[in-house]
Write a protein that holds these residues in place. Structure first.
Motif, PDB file in Angstrom:
ATOM      1  N   GLY A   1      -2.518  -1.359  -2.830  1.00 17.30           N
ATOM      2  CA  GLY A   1      -1.490  -1.689  -3.095  1.00 17.30           C
ATOM      3  C   GLY A   1      -0.406   0.121  -3.543  1.00 17.30           C
ATOM      4  O   GLY A   1      -0.802   0.830  -3.231  1.00 17.30           O
TER       5      GLY A   1
ATOM      6  N   LYS B   1      -8.079   5.730  -5.750  1.00 22.67           N
ATOM      7  CA  LYS B   1      -7.479   6.366  -6.492  1.00 22.67           C
ATOM      8  C   LYS B   1      -7.582   5.516  -8.633  1.00 22.67           C
ATOM      9  O   LYS B   1      -8.343   4.738  -8.410  1.00 22.67           O
ATOM     10  CB  LYS B   1      -6.059   5.626  -6.847  1.00 22.67           C
ATOM     11  CG  LYS B   1      -5.026   5.892  -5.387  1.00 22.67           C
ATOM     12  CD  LYS B   1      -5.681   7.009  -4.473  1.00 22.67           C
ATOM     13  CE  LYS B   1      -4.838   7.190  -2.931  1.00 22.67           C
ATOM     14  NZ  LYS B   1      -5.498   7.792  -1.887  1.00 22.67           N
TER      15      LYS B   1
ATOM     16  N   ALA C   1      -2.006   9.885   5.837  1.00 16.26           N
ATOM     17  CA  ALA C   1      -0.442   9.008   6.059  1.00 16.26           C
ATOM     18  C   ALA C   1       0.218   9.622   5.825  1.00 16.26           C
ATOM     19  O   ALA C   1       2.045   9.327   6.542  1.00 16.26           O
ATOM     20  CB  ALA C   1      -0.594   8.131   4.881  1.00 16.26           C
TER      21      ALA C   1
ATOM     22  N   ASP D   1       5.063  12.537  -2.489  1.00 14.49           N
ATOM     23  CA  ASP D   1       4.231  11.226  -2.103  1.00 14.49           C
ATOM     24  C   ASP D   1       3.718  11.920  -3.051  1.00 14.49           C
ATOM     25  O   ASP D   1       2.552  13.034  -3.103  1.00 14.49           O
ATOM     26  CB  ASP D   1       3.015  11.688  -0.588  1.00 14.49           C
ATOM     27  CG  ASP D   1       2.012  11.468  -0.745  1.00 14.49           C
ATOM     28  OD1 ASP D   1       0.838   9.984  -1.082  1.00 14.49           O
ATOM     29  OD2 ASP D   1       1.093  11.168   0.607  1.00 14.49           O
TER      30      ASP D   1
ATOM     31  N   SER E   1       0.348   5.209  -4.259  1.00 20.28           N
ATOM     32  CA  SER E   1      -0.733   4.373  -3.875  1.00 20.28           C
ATOM     33  C   SER E   1      -1.730   4.431  -5.329  1.00 20.28           C
ATOM     34  O   SER E   1      -1.483   4.597  -5.572  1.00 20.28           O
ATOM     35  CB  SER E   1      -2.019   5.344  -2.878  1.00 20.28           C
ATOM     36  OG  SER E   1      -2.807   4.749  -2.377  1.00 20.28           O
TER      37      SER E   1
ATOM     38  N   ASN F   1       1.108  -1.267  -0.109  1.00 25.38           N
ATOM     39  CA  ASN F   1       0.049   0.356  -0.217  1.00 25.38           C
ATOM     40  C   ASN F   1       1.168   1.120  -0.124  1.00 25.38           C
ATOM     41  O   ASN F   1       1.635   1.385   0.516  1.00 25.38           O
ATOM     42  CB  ASN F   1      -0.804  -0.113   0.872  1.00 25.38           C
ATOM     43  CG  ASN F   1      -0.423   0.254   2.521  1.00 25.38           C
ATOM     44  OD1 ASN F   1       0.466   0.707   3.053  1.00 25.38           O
ATOM     45  ND2 ASN F   1      -0.601  -1.192   3.637  1.00 25.38           N
ATOM     46  N   GLY F   2       0.145   2.518  -0.162  1.00 25.86           N
ATOM     47  CA  GLY F   2       1.017   3.761   0.056  1.00 25.86           C
ATOM     48  C   GLY F   2       1.401   3.977   1.272  1.00 25.86           C
ATOM     49  O   GLY F   2       3.156   4.580   0.562  1.00 25.86           O
ATOM     50  N   THR F   3       0.878   3.686   2.123  1.00 28.95           N
ATOM     51  CA  THR F   3       1.565   3.733   3.368  1.00 28.95           C
ATOM     52  C   THR F   3       2.298   2.969   3.736  1.00 28.95           C
ATOM     53  O   THR F   3       3.458   3.722   4.343  1.00 28.95           O
ATOM     54  CB  THR F   3       0.032   3.824   4.599  1.00 28.95           C
ATOM     55  OG1 THR F   3      -0.764   4.887   4.090  1.00 28.95           O
ATOM     56  CG2 THR F   3       1.390   4.320   6.053  1.00 28.95           C
TER      57      THR F   3
ATOM     58  N   TYR G   1     -11.733  17.318   1.122  1.00 32.61           N
ATOM     59  CA  TYR G   1     -10.382  16.725   0.476  1.00 32.61           C
ATOM     60  C   TYR G   1      -9.297  17.836   0.211  1.00 32.61           C
ATOM     61  O   TYR G   1      -9.753  18.678  -0.738  1.00 32.61           O
ATOM     62  CB  TYR G   1     -10.441  15.900  -0.631  1.00 32.61           C
ATOM     63  CG  TYR G   1      -9.047  14.623  -0.400  1.00 32.61           C
ATOM     64  CD1 TYR G   1      -9.813  14.073   0.909  1.00 32.61           C
ATOM     65  CD2 TYR G   1      -9.239  14.364  -1.660  1.00 32.61           C
ATOM     66  CE1 TYR G   1      -8.769  12.926   0.536  1.00 32.61           C
ATOM     67  CE2 TYR G   1      -8.440  13.193  -1.473  1.00 32.61           C
ATOM     68  CZ  TYR G   1      -8.063  12.625  -0.619  1.00 32.61           C
ATOM     69  OH  TYR G   1      -7.252  11.360  -0.414  1.00 32.61           O
TER      70      TYR G   1
ATOM     71  N   PHE H   1      -2.961  14.117   2.766  1.00 32.85           N
ATOM     72  CA  PHE H   1      -3.976  12.900   3.682  1.00 32.85           C
ATOM     73  C   PHE H   1      -3.089  12.219   5.146  1.00 32.85           C
ATOM     74  O   PHE H   1      -2.295  12.282   4.944  1.00 32.85           O
ATOM     75  CB  PHE H   1      -3.972  11.336   2.321  1.00 32.85           C
ATOM     76  CG  PHE H   1      -4.673  10.420   3.163  1.00 32.85           C
ATOM     77  CD1 PHE H   1      -5.939  10.285   2.749  1.00 32.85           C
ATOM     78  CD2 PHE H   1      -4.146   9.200   3.356  1.00 32.85           C
ATOM     79  CE1 PHE H   1      -7.339   9.416   3.867  1.00 32.85           C
ATOM     80  CE2 PHE H   1      -4.904   8.735   3.679  1.00 32.85           C
ATOM     81  CZ  PHE H   1      -6.465   7.977   4.014  1.00 32.85           C
TER      82      PHE H   1
ATOM     83  N   ALA I   1       0.794   9.943  -4.489  1.00 33.75           N
ATOM     84  CA  ALA I   1      -0.414   9.325  -4.458  1.00 33.75           C
ATOM     85  C   ALA I   1      -1.405   9.585  -5.257  1.00 33.75           C
ATOM     86  O   ALA I   1      -2.040   8.796  -6.124  1.00 33.75           O
ATOM     87  CB  ALA I   1      -1.177   9.377  -2.746  1.00 33.75           C
ATOM     88  N   HIS I   2      -1.107  11.454  -5.850  1.00 34.72           N
ATOM     89  CA  HIS I   2      -2.684  11.082  -6.936  1.00 34.72           C
ATOM     90  C   HIS I   2      -1.709  11.586  -7.906  1.00 34.72           C
ATOM     91  O   HIS I   2      -2.836  12.432  -8.837  1.00 34.72           O
ATOM     92  CB  HIS I   2      -3.244  12.958  -6.140  1.00 34.72           C
ATOM     93  CG  HIS I   2      -3.661  12.982  -5.136  1.00 34.72           C
ATOM     94  ND1 HIS I   2      -3.683  13.912  -4.474  1.00 34.72           N
ATOM     95  CD2 HIS I   2      -3.923  11.564  -3.951  1.00 34.72           C
ATOM     96  CE1 HIS I   2      -5.008  13.750  -3.449  1.00 34.72           C
ATOM     97  NE2 HIS I   2      -4.512  12.682  -2.713  1.00 34.72           N
TER      98      HIS I   2
HETATM   99  C1  LIG Z   1      -4.802   7.601  -0.814  1.00 31.55           C
HETATM  100  C2  LIG Z   1      -3.434   8.674   0.366  1.00 31.55           C
HETATM  101  C3  LIG Z   1      -2.079   8.103   0.866  1.00 31.55           C
HETATM  102  C4  LIG Z   1      -1.960   6.509   1.154  1.00 31.55           C
HETATM  103  O1  LIG Z   1      -2.317   5.342   0.163  1.00 31.55           O
HETATM  104  P1  LIG Z   1      -2.944   4.242   0.829  1.00 31.55           P
HETATM  105  O2  LIG Z   1      -2.792   2.746  -0.367  1.00 31.55           O
HETATM  106  O3  LIG Z   1      -3.908   3.446   1.053  1.00 31.55           O
HETATM  107  O4  LIG Z   1      -1.595   3.525   2.384  1.00 31.55           O
HETATM  108  C5  LIG Z   1      -1.369   8.905   0.659  1.00 31.55           C
HETATM  109  N1  LIG Z   1      -1.233   9.649   0.949  1.00 31.55           N
HETATM  110  C6  LIG Z   1      -2.147  10.600  -0.392  1.00 31.55           C
HETATM  111  C7  LIG Z   1      -1.577  12.045  -0.371  1.00 31.55           C
HETATM  112  C8  LIG Z   1      -3.494   9.909  -0.195  1.00 31.55           C
HETATM  113  O5  LIG Z   1      -4.393  10.180  -1.304  1.00 31.55           O
END
Ligand SMILES: *Cc1c(COP(=O)(O)O)cnc(C)c1O
Length: 378
Positions: free
Chosen positions: A199, A192, A92, A161, A187, A65-67, A318, A90, A163-164
């Protein structure tokens, strides 16, 4: 303007994209035949290569996962003491720092990009700071050149990060440490645009860091007889990797559908005083986010949120509350003075955004926004 009709069923901010079930089952049949369920098996390797190819970078490591990718990044860089981080992210991002026993120091964001401001990073730097973590908010890149400069000047490591940002096409990840930082994380969570149910991934242009990340992901095991460092279990299973492979074929179609939804939103919101679109136009197809300027719009974001809710439109604030206002962090000295992040967090609203929505749905939602703007309240 006549009162809009509420949606019959809730329209949520997103709905996970799913591949045709048959495609996934076909991949699972291969998994069943191999009896390889995890530990960097064939599906994992195939997905890792495919994502590396799509992003145009060589050193991608998949995570569960992303975390855990964020925590792996912090450990791989051996960050110590304090880490400067954006409050507008987020949880995390900040939790990864705190879970590893380090202290986050918040630095305010830039009014336009909504990402951590290099000038504000400089203001909060103290001796114990070892790294900087920025988030590419809604797929909008941080000022990577400015952050690189601050990091170079003070000998700090940089983690992004991202993730986006994976959904952005063309991808934003050159094999260039001034843009990637030392490590960028992704992430692949179900919400997503591209996902493997759960993942994540790390990207780096440094082969030694990539090696450390892979060790950290698998208990530090270098060989049967050699555990080289303190590691964790961050492995993506074959069942999840297969989902990622099935999803790879879905992204372009999903982006095209979202572009249609975004166009309907943009057309419907054009000329509405006090509504500014901050995501959903070019930067990323992950979210469609507006900023509500209460003076120009005539009411605040929360009031618009309530009206939308009464019409069965489940928008999301958000990122609000700010991480710096959350219970574990709100007493930190650096959490007290973040005027830009605080103002932005009170104004942002993510509208429902996924390919399965119709453009008609988007137009109905903009009609509710206009109806509210015209002085109608629920
Ligand atoms: C979704 C998200 C995460 C967390 O990712 P996970 O895969 O759910 O652990 C971390 N940072 C941002 C900015 C996110 O949007």
């Amino acid at each position: 303007m006549t009162a809009p009709i509420p949606f019959e069923r809730p329209v949520f901010v997103t709905r996970p994209v799913l591949p045709p079930l048959g495609d996934y089952v076909a991949l699972l049949e291969t998994v069943w035949q191999s009896h390889a369920l995890t530990n960097m098996g064939p599906m994992h390797q195939m997905l890792e290569r495919a994502i590396g190819d799509r992003l145009g970078v060589g050193q991608v490591a998949l995570w569960n996962n992303g975390t855990s990718a964020l925590m792996g990044a912090i450990r791989a860089l051996d960050l110590r003491g304090k880490v400067v981080v954006t409050p507008f992210t987020f949880p995390a991002t900040v939790h990864a720092i705190a879970l590893l026993g380090l202290e986050p120091i918040f630095a305010d964001i830039d009014e336009e990009s909504l990402t951590i401001d290099p000038a504000k990073i400089t203001e909060v730097l103290v001796d114990e700071v070892s790294g900087i973590m920025g988030t590419h908010v809604y797929g909008r890149l941080c000022d990577t050149a400015g952050i690189f400069e601050v990091a170079q000047a003070s000998g700090l490591k940089v983690v992004y990060d991202g993730a986006h940002s994976f959904s952005r096409n063309p991808p934003i990840f050159p094999d260039d440490p001034t843009v990637l930082g030392d490590i960028t994380t992704l992430s692949f969570h179900a919400t997503k645009l591209f996902h493997s149910v759960e993942g994540g991934a790390t990207i780096t242009s440094d082969p030694e860091l990539d090696r450390r990340l892979r060790l950290l992901r698998n208990f530090g095991i270098a060989s049967e007889s050699d555990v080289e460092l303190i590691g964790m279990n961050g492995k993506l299973s074959e069942v999840h990797a297969a989902m990622g492979i099935a999803m790879l074929g879905m992204i372009e179609g999903e982006i095209a559908q979202r572009e249609g939804v975004a166009s309907a939103y943009i057309a419907g919101l054009e000329g509405v005083d006090g509504i500014r679109i901050v995501a959903g136009n070019a930067q990323s197809m992950q979210y469609f986010v507006v900023r509500v300027d209460p003076d120009a719009f005539g009411s605040d974001r929360d009031s618009l949120f309530d009206t939308l809710r009464s019409m069965n439109v489940v928008a999301r604030k958000y990122f609000s509350p700010l991480c710096s206002d959350m219970e574990p962090y709100s007493a930190l000295p650096s959490a007290q003075n973040l005027p830009i992040a605080r103002a932005v967090a009170s104004q942002v609203l993510a509208l429902p955004f996924y390919g399965g929505m119709s453009t008609d749905d988007a137009t109905r939602i903009t009609d509710i926004v206009k109806w509210h703007h015209d002085g109608n309240r629920r």
